[in-house]
Design an enzyme around this catalytic site. Structure first.
Site, short mmCIF file in Angstrom:
data_model
loop_
_atom_site.label_atom_id
_atom_site.label_comp_id
_atom_site.label_asym_id
_atom_site.label_seq_id
_atom_site.Cartn_x
_atom_site.Cartn_y
_atom_site.Cartn_z
N SER A 16 -23.45 -4.60 -14.39
CA SER A 16 -24.18 -5.63 -13.64
C SER A 16 -23.38 -6.93 -13.70
O SER A 16 -22.42 -7.06 -14.46
CB SER A 16 -25.58 -5.82 -14.20
OG SER A 16 -25.54 -6.18 -15.56
N CYS A 17 -23.80 -7.88 -12.88
CA CYS A 17 -23.14 -9.17 -12.76
C CYS A 17 -22.99 -9.79 -14.15
O CYS A 17 -23.93 -9.75 -14.95
CB CYS A 17 -23.99 -10.08 -11.86
SG CYS A 17 -23.32 -11.71 -11.61
N PRO A 18 -21.82 -10.30 -14.44
CA PRO A 18 -20.66 -10.59 -13.59
C PRO A 18 -19.54 -9.55 -13.68
O PRO A 18 -18.45 -9.77 -13.14
CB PRO A 18 -20.17 -11.92 -14.15
CG PRO A 18 -20.39 -11.79 -15.62
CD PRO A 18 -21.71 -11.01 -15.73
#
Length: 192
Positions: A16-18
């Site tokens: 998931s982000c980042p």
């Protein structure tokens, strides 16, 4: 179906982000200008994140295709002299600083803009936050125009998408956009 001659592929599935952008940033340095990097991700936020990062860095974002629950992003590396340096957004605040601001005397003047995906926003957001996913931001700028002169605290999960959003907002005249650098992952205040 998009068909590109891909020179290097990285798999960011499950991240998931980042992290998809972090891995993309590192991988693009391993190919030559003009070559194409393929990025496979499962995070819906990567659709806006990868496109925004590539465009901001001066690379040519070729597109995204969704297949079997995965997003396949394609980026052509810019020539060495065509890529912009990765600049950090200057106006930032921590989640702790934002909480103080929201609880302080100027709380009525504070606007929180949440640029996470709708499912992330629905799982918990700061009370009163406006939801505009990063991928929709440029299209929805007209509805944000009344906030042009307000201090706009932009938040995402980790500070990465919100930083991209701040660059976009500033380019369109929102000079008081402030990146909440540590994101919702570090928010200890109430959510709804």
């Amino acid at each position: 179906m998009i068909e590109y001659a891909v020179d290097k592929i990285i798999d960011c599935a499950g991240m998931s982000c980042p992290m998809p952008v972090v891995k993309t940033k590192k991988a693009i340095q391993q190919i030559n200008p003009g070559q194409v990097l393929g990025v496979i991700a499962t995070d819906a936020g990567s659709v806006a994140d990868v496109k925004s990062w590539a465009s901001r860095m001066g690379h040519h974002f070729l597109g995204t295709e969704e297949r079997e629950g995965k997003y396949h992003h394609y980026i052509r590396r810019a020539h060495a002299d065509g890529a912009e340096p990765d600049t950090r957004y200057a106006l930032t605040i921590s989640t702790e600083g934002l909480m103080e601001r929201l609880n302080g005397p100027q709380h009525d003047e504070s606007v929180v803009l949440d640029v996470r995906e709708p499912d992330e926003f629905e799982s918990g957001h700061i009370k009163g936050a406006i939801s505009v996913p990063l991928g929709q931001l440029e299209y929805r700028l007209p509805e944000l125009k009344p906030l042009l002169d307000k201090e706009l605290f932009v938040i995402c999960r980790s500070g990465s998408r919100s930083e991209s959003a701040c660059h976009i907002l500033t380019k369109h005249g929102f000079t008081k956009a402030v990146n909440v650098s540590d994101g919702m992952k570090d928010w200890l205040g109430p959510t709804e």
